[in-house]
Write an enzyme that holds these catalytic residues in place. Structure first.
Site, mmCIF file in Angstrom:
data_model
loop_
_atom_site.group_PDB
_atom_site.id
_atom_site.type_symbol
_atom_site.label_atom_id
_atom_site.label_comp_id
_atom_site.label_asym_id
_atom_site.label_seq_id
_atom_site.Cartn_x
_atom_site.Cartn_y
_atom_site.Cartn_z
ATOM 1 N N TRP A 110 -7.983 -66.582 45.573
ATOM 2 C CA TRP A 110 -7.870 -66.127 44.186
ATOM 3 C C TRP A 110 -8.822 -66.838 43.243
ATOM 4 O O TRP A 110 -9.334 -66.237 42.298
ATOM 5 C CB TRP A 110 -6.423 -66.207 43.689
ATOM 6 N N ASP A 180 -4.641 -70.577 36.050
ATOM 7 C CA ASP A 180 -3.928 -69.414 36.568
ATOM 8 C C ASP A 180 -2.697 -69.944 37.313
ATOM 9 O O ASP A 180 -2.832 -70.580 38.351
ATOM 10 C CB ASP A 180 -4.856 -68.633 37.509
ATOM 11 N N LYS A 204 5.082 -62.379 40.812
ATOM 12 C CA LYS A 204 5.407 -63.299 41.899
ATOM 13 C C LYS A 204 6.671 -64.091 41.588
ATOM 14 O O LYS A 204 7.583 -64.131 42.383
ATOM 15 C CB LYS A 204 4.226 -64.184 42.220
HETATM 16 C C1 LIG Z 1 -1.675 -62.379 43.142
HETATM 17 C C2 LIG Z 1 -2.582 -63.272 42.366
HETATM 18 C C3 LIG Z 1 -3.559 -62.765 41.486
HETATM 19 C C4 LIG Z 1 -3.826 -61.280 41.319
HETATM 20 O O1 LIG Z 1 -3.145 -60.828 40.217
HETATM 21 P P1 LIG Z 1 -3.173 -59.317 39.672
HETATM 22 O O2 LIG Z 1 -2.003 -59.311 38.732
HETATM 23 O O3 LIG Z 1 -2.996 -58.409 40.836
HETATM 24 O O4 LIG Z 1 -4.444 -59.121 38.969
HETATM 25 C C5 LIG Z 1 -4.290 -63.674 40.748
HETATM 26 N N1 LIG Z 1 -4.092 -65.001 40.839
HETATM 27 C C6 LIG Z 1 -3.167 -65.517 41.676
HETATM 28 C C7 LIG Z 1 -2.970 -66.996 41.747
HETATM 29 C C8 LIG Z 1 -2.386 -64.675 42.457
HETATM 30 O O5 LIG Z 1 -1.462 -65.194 43.282
#
Ligand SMILES: *Cc1c(COP(=O)(O)O)cnc(C)c1O
Length: 373
Positions: A110, A180, A204
């Site tokens: 990611w 993030d 998540k």
């Molecule tokens: C799943 C994930 C993403 C992707 O996110 P989207 O909402 O599908 O754009 C980005 N960063 C992390 C850390 C993730 O686990």
């Protein structure tokens, strides 16, 4: 058509995302889809301009403030476009008129996506990459050569695919930290006030897909550009209280229910962290004592409490493991398509007893295999 009888009852969800939601929240959602008691309407048909929805946004925001311990100098926003839109909005906003590069850690799948997107908007520098180690470990703070002049420093607190998690905030206090936290938001105390911007999509740890929480310090946006499309300008969403255009009413409502659950049933992120530690310890202990039958991907020092990624001796064994697990009622254990193998995601809503059941299955699977060879 899928016959309900073909699906085992009470499948346990270890999916990497969208992930499991708390049972009590799912029950409230069922009720709300029929009718939200205070309104007499289904949640799917309530106006985003209603007073009821304004109160939902306010309470969800207050809950996040209180769970993170945020001061009044932070905005809490509910945006769309997922974490991927934040990969772009952050550099579009913070690299405008800046010549020094923003600094990024490349710790896995990611962060690779975040780096590729940021490179489209301006100058960035990768200060550390785990690529040579197949993203099996994270850097120590002293491995990073960071510039105090960088416009911002970006990393991902939990690499969801590889199962790597930073133990504490990285970066220099003098440079805005941007993180993030999509896959470990509100899973543990996070020293949120040391960050200038945190983003986390809901699907998540926090709710269904469709909404992304952004926590941003007001001063970070002081010199942000005025030429951006309004939808990509944080100021539009701040001014409109996350109601600039039709927001995902349902997803935001579920985030409210999950934050209530965290506050009232769990008792905050400190308690949540203790439960998450117990869950992860159970599986990592099992991996470590399996004499190489289960092989963890991450260096033990950097193991994620949220995503336990591991392999078996061969792809055939992994296929067998996944098929047997599914038949036994464990869903979502296939590793991410970029890495393969097995991944058990232990997000907040996955209960300790669900993990105990999985551990028992893994113990039995191993015994059975040893007996057959
Ligand atoms: C799943 C994930 C993403 C992707 O996110 P989207 O909402 O599908 O754009 C980005 N960063 C992390 C850390 C993730 O686990």
């Amino acid at each position: 058509m899928i016959e309900p009888s073909m699906i085992p009852a009470n499948r346990l969800n270890f999916s990497g995302g969208p992930g499991a939601l708390p049972e009590s929240v799912l029950q409230q959602i069922q009720q709300a889809i029929a009718v939200v008691p205070e309104t007499g309407l289904s949640i799917l048909g309530i106006s985003h301009r209603s007073d009821w929805f304004a109160a939902v946004v306010r309470e969800a925001e207050d809950n996040i403030r209180s769970l993170l311990g945020l001061g009044a100098d932070y905005h809490v926003l509910f945006l769309q476009g997922g974490a991927t839109q934040q990969f772009a909005m952050v550099p579009l906003t913070l690299l405008h008129n800046r010549s020094e590069p923003a600094e990024y850690i490349h710790s896995g799948y990611w962060s690779g996506k975040a780096i590729a997107e940021a490179s489209r908007s301006g100058a960035i520098k990768v200060v550390w990459s785990g690529a040579a180690d197949h993203f099996s470990r994270l850097p120590q703070a002293d491995e990073l050569d960071l510039s105090p002049a960088a416009p911002y420093f970006h990393y991902i607190s939990n690499e969801t695919v590889e199962g790597l998690q930073f133990r504490q905030p990285m970066g220099l206090d003098a440079v805005p930290r941007v993180c993030d936290m999509s896959s470990d938001f509100l899973s543990r105390p996070s020293e949120a006030e040391r960050f200038s911007l945190i983003y986390a999509h809901a699907q998540k740890n926090l709710g269904p897909a469709g909404v992304t929480v952004v926590v941003v310090r007001d001063s970070l946006l002081q010199n942000s550009p005025t030429h951006l499309p309004a939808f990509l300008d944080y100021h539009s969403h701040i001014k409109a209280h996350s109601n600039y255009n039709t927001p995902p009413v349902f997803a935001i409502y579920v985030v409210l229910l999950v934050t209530r659950w965290l506050l009232r049933d769990i008792g905050g992120v400190g308690n949540m962290a203790r439960i998450n530690q117990a869950k992860a310890a159970l599986l990592y202990g099992l991996l470590d004592q399996s004499e190489g039958f289960y092989r963890g991907h991450a260096d033990p020092a950097d193991r994620s409490l949220m995503n336990v990624a591991f392999n078996l001796a061969s792809p055939e064994m992994e296929k067998r493991f996944l098929a047997d697990a599914l038949a036994a009622g464990f869903h979502g254990l296939a590793g991410h398509r970029s890495l393969g193998g097995i991944r058990a995601s232990l997000y907040n809503a996955v209960t300790l007893s669900a993990v105990e059941e999985l551990a028992q299955f893994m113990t039995d699977f191993r015994k059975q295999h040893i007996a057959n060879n």
